[in-house]
Design an enzyme around this catalytic site. Structure first.
Site, PDB file in Angstrom:
ATOM      1  N   HIS A   6      -6.608  -4.342  10.964  1.00  0.00           N
ATOM      2  CA  HIS A   6      -5.282  -4.447  11.564  1.00  0.00           C
ATOM      3  C   HIS A   6      -4.966  -5.886  11.959  1.00  0.00           C
ATOM      4  O   HIS A   6      -5.680  -6.471  12.778  1.00  0.00           O
ATOM      5  CB  HIS A   6      -5.262  -3.544  12.806  1.00  0.00           C
ATOM      6  CG  HIS A   6      -3.961  -3.477  13.511  1.00  0.00           C
ATOM      7  ND1 HIS A   6      -3.811  -3.840  14.836  1.00  0.00           N
ATOM      8  CD2 HIS A   6      -2.743  -3.068  13.089  1.00  0.00           C
ATOM      9  CE1 HIS A   6      -2.562  -3.631  15.191  1.00  0.00           C
ATOM     10  NE2 HIS A   6      -1.886  -3.172  14.162  1.00  0.00           N
ATOM     11  N   ARG A   7      -3.944  -6.458  11.367  1.00  0.00           N
ATOM     12  CA  ARG A   7      -3.571  -7.877  11.559  1.00  0.00           C
ATOM     13  C   ARG A   7      -4.731  -8.792  11.154  1.00  0.00           C
ATOM     14  O   ARG A   7      -4.939  -9.855  11.755  1.00  0.00           O
ATOM     15  CB  ARG A   7      -3.151  -8.159  13.003  1.00  0.00           C
ATOM     16  CG  ARG A   7      -2.085  -7.210  13.530  1.00  0.00           C
ATOM     17  CD  ARG A   7      -1.700  -7.511  14.972  1.00  0.00           C
ATOM     18  NE  ARG A   7      -0.951  -6.405  15.563  1.00  0.00           N
ATOM     19  CZ  ARG A   7      -0.574  -6.331  16.823  1.00  0.00           C
ATOM     20  NH1 ARG A   7      -0.862  -7.326  17.653  1.00  0.00           N
ATOM     21  NH2 ARG A   7       0.094  -5.287  17.277  1.00  0.00           N
ATOM     22  N   GLU A  33      -3.938  -4.922   7.068  1.00  0.00           N
ATOM     23  CA  GLU A  33      -2.543  -4.727   7.484  1.00  0.00           C
ATOM     24  C   GLU A  33      -2.006  -6.039   8.021  1.00  0.00           C
ATOM     25  O   GLU A  33      -2.739  -6.820   8.641  1.00  0.00           O
ATOM     26  CB  GLU A  33      -2.489  -3.646   8.580  1.00  0.00           C
ATOM     27  CG  GLU A  33      -1.104  -3.197   8.970  1.00  0.00           C
ATOM     28  CD  GLU A  33      -0.510  -3.853  10.205  1.00  0.00           C
ATOM     29  OE1 GLU A  33       0.605  -3.490  10.580  1.00  0.00           O
ATOM     30  OE2 GLU A  33      -1.166  -4.752  10.784  1.00  0.00           O
ATOM     31  N   ASP A  35       1.972  -8.193   9.289  1.00  0.00           N
ATOM     32  CA  ASP A  35       3.373  -8.052   9.713  1.00  0.00           C
ATOM     33  C   ASP A  35       4.198  -9.223   9.184  1.00  0.00           C
ATOM     34  O   ASP A  35       3.791 -10.379   9.337  1.00  0.00           O
ATOM     35  CB  ASP A  35       3.449  -8.063  11.247  1.00  0.00           C
ATOM     36  CG  ASP A  35       2.595  -6.975  11.871  1.00  0.00           C
ATOM     37  OD1 ASP A  35       2.929  -5.801  11.711  1.00  0.00           O
ATOM     38  OD2 ASP A  35       1.567  -7.318  12.505  1.00  0.00           O
ATOM     39  N   HIS A  48       3.135 -10.908  14.216  1.00  0.00           N
ATOM     40  CA  HIS A  48       3.506  -9.593  14.734  1.00  0.00           C
ATOM     41  C   HIS A  48       4.815  -9.613  15.516  1.00  0.00           C
ATOM     42  O   HIS A  48       5.707  -8.793  15.294  1.00  0.00           O
ATOM     43  CB  HIS A  48       2.399  -9.012  15.622  1.00  0.00           C
ATOM     44  CG  HIS A  48       2.773  -7.689  16.205  1.00  0.00           C
ATOM     45  ND1 HIS A  48       3.397  -7.557  17.436  1.00  0.00           N
ATOM     46  CD2 HIS A  48       2.652  -6.437  15.707  1.00  0.00           C
ATOM     47  CE1 HIS A  48       3.630  -6.284  17.668  1.00  0.00           C
ATOM     48  NE2 HIS A  48       3.193  -5.574  16.644  1.00  0.00           N
ATOM     49  N   GLU A 108       3.683  -4.572   6.627  1.00  0.00           N
ATOM     50  CA  GLU A 108       4.668  -3.980   7.544  1.00  0.00           C
ATOM     51  C   GLU A 108       5.856  -4.918   7.666  1.00  0.00           C
ATOM     52  O   GLU A 108       5.699  -6.090   8.042  1.00  0.00           O
ATOM     53  CB  GLU A 108       4.062  -3.718   8.935  1.00  0.00           C
ATOM     54  CG  GLU A 108       5.114  -3.029   9.797  1.00  0.00           C
ATOM     55  CD  GLU A 108       4.758  -2.922  11.273  1.00  0.00           C
ATOM     56  OE1 GLU A 108       3.588  -3.012  11.650  1.00  0.00           O
ATOM     57  OE2 GLU A 108       5.718  -2.753  12.054  1.00  0.00           O
ATOM     58  N   LYS A 110       8.971  -6.103   9.527  1.00  0.00           N
ATOM     59  CA  LYS A 110       9.352  -6.015  10.944  1.00  0.00           C
ATOM     60  C   LYS A 110      10.862  -6.169  11.132  1.00  0.00           C
ATOM     61  O   LYS A 110      11.319  -7.110  11.772  1.00  0.00           O
ATOM     62  CB  LYS A 110       8.626  -7.109  11.726  1.00  0.00           C
ATOM     63  CG  LYS A 110       7.154  -6.796  11.988  1.00  0.00           C
ATOM     64  CD  LYS A 110       7.016  -5.854  13.148  1.00  0.00           C
ATOM     65  CE  LYS A 110       5.571  -5.576  13.522  1.00  0.00           C
ATOM     66  NZ  LYS A 110       5.434  -4.338  14.286  1.00  0.00           N
ATOM     67  N   ASP A 228      -8.673  -3.090  14.890  1.00  0.00           N
ATOM     68  CA  ASP A 228      -8.873  -4.526  15.131  1.00  0.00           C
ATOM     69  C   ASP A 228     -10.336  -4.903  14.875  1.00  0.00           C
ATOM     70  O   ASP A 228     -10.648  -6.055  14.644  1.00  0.00           O
ATOM     71  CB  ASP A 228      -8.527  -4.869  16.589  1.00  0.00           C
ATOM     72  CG  ASP A 228      -7.073  -4.557  16.917  1.00  0.00           C
ATOM     73  OD1 ASP A 228      -6.227  -4.639  16.018  1.00  0.00           O
ATOM     74  OD2 ASP A 228      -6.799  -4.232  18.097  1.00  0.00           O
TER      75      ASP A 228
HETATM   76  O1  G3P Z   1       1.016  -0.679  10.943  1.00  0.00           O
HETATM   77  C1  G3P Z   1       0.295  -0.161  12.011  1.00  0.00           C
HETATM   78  C2  G3P Z   1       0.554  -0.941  13.276  1.00  0.00           C
HETATM   79  O2  G3P Z   1       0.371  -2.287  13.017  1.00  0.00           O
HETATM   80  C3  G3P Z   1       1.927  -0.715  13.843  1.00  0.00           C
HETATM   81  O3  G3P Z   1       2.080  -1.247  15.107  1.00  0.00           O
HETATM   82  O4  G3P Z   1       2.882  -2.876  16.734  1.00  0.00           O
HETATM   83  O5  G3P Z   1       0.643  -3.183  15.693  1.00  0.00           O
HETATM   84  O6  G3P Z   1       2.705  -3.567  14.361  1.00  0.00           O
HETATM   85  P1  G3P Z   1       2.069  -2.777  15.496  1.00  0.00           P
HETATM   86 CA    CA Z   2       1.775  -3.982  12.278  1.00  0.00          CA
END
Ligand code: G3P
Ligand code: CA
Length: 245
Positions: A6-7, A33, A35, A48, A108, A110, A228
């Protein structure tokens, strides 16, 4: 169950930066993942938040800043002094890290706060120019964007992101045209959501950082988790597989 960083490898590196993605690329994790936002002068960047004060030494909205201004800022020190000087990356720079790896990339978009008109076409064109279209899952909290992606990137999976509890996720997914539902870990604590997950469909859950939650998600039958702590979760998955064989 698949594991997405994640990120990037964001527990130990500044989220959504090249060091975080380089570390994720080194891991045998299933996917990553990120953003996407867009600068005032139209550069696709990975970050993000719409605003930069949390993860840099600057302030303001990405949409109000030119790329050159953003590149002068430090997106690393907030995490640790050793990352001082880390710059905000472009989407292209991040994708290139994974050009020759096996990783699936969840982009993702945004647009839930700043609309970034037409951004999906720019992202799709970039991904296609890099020859990476078959490795991408798109997602957004902005479900008008999900509808656009389902049309314009019809060969890709597009997930609808949810944070809150919703009654009958399947019917809602069907309404907008996707069976890929990206839901929060918080939501899975509710019976109504667990019932939906047990009815089928493809659920990916964010953000799963604890082993006990990994176990819960596996038992629920979700397709993937975003974490994470990619390396820790990879090791945990491997230990479970080893102990069951
Ligand atoms: O894509 C899953 C997650 O990243 C969504 O929430 O706020 O971390 O972008 P956020
Ligand atoms: Ca995200």
């Amino acid at each position: 169950m698949k594991i997405f960083a994640h990120r990037g490898a964001s527990a130990n590196f500044p989220e959504n930066t090249l060091p975080a993605f380089e570390e994720a690329a080194r891991l045998a994790v299933d996917g990553v993942e990120l953003d996407v936002q867009r600068t005032k002068d139209g550069v696709l960047v990975v970050n993000h938040d719409e605003r930069i004060h949390r993860t840099s030494n600057g302030k303001g909205h990405i949409a109000d800043l030119n790329f050159e201004q953003l590149r002068k800022l430090d997106f690393g020190s907030w995490k640790d002094e050793k990352f001082k000087g880390t710059q905000i990356p472009t989407l292209e720079e991040v994708l290139l890290i994974f050009k020759h790896t096996h990783h699936v990339i969840n982009i993702e978009i945004k647009t839930d706060v700043v609309p970034y008109e037409g951004i999906e076409e720019e992202v799709i064109a970039l991904v296609s120019r890099l020859g990476m279209s078959n490795r991408i899952i798109y997602s957004s909290f902005d479900h008008t964007m999900v509808e656009k992606l389902l049309q314009k990137a019809a060969n890709n999976i597009t997930g609808a992101l949810f944070e809150k509890i919703l009654v009958n996720l399947h019917a809602y997914g069907k309404l907008i045209g996707t069976d890929s539902l990206h839901i929060s870990l918080e939501a899975t604590k509710r019976g109504v959501i667990r019932d939906d997950v047990s009815k089928g469909g493809i659920f990916r859950v964010y953000t799963v950082n604890r082993e006990e939650d990994y176990d819960r998600m596996e038992a629920l039958g979700v397709e993937a988790i975003f974490t994470d702590y990619a390396e820790k979760m990879m090791n945990y998955r491997a230990s479970k597989i080893n102990s069951s064989s």
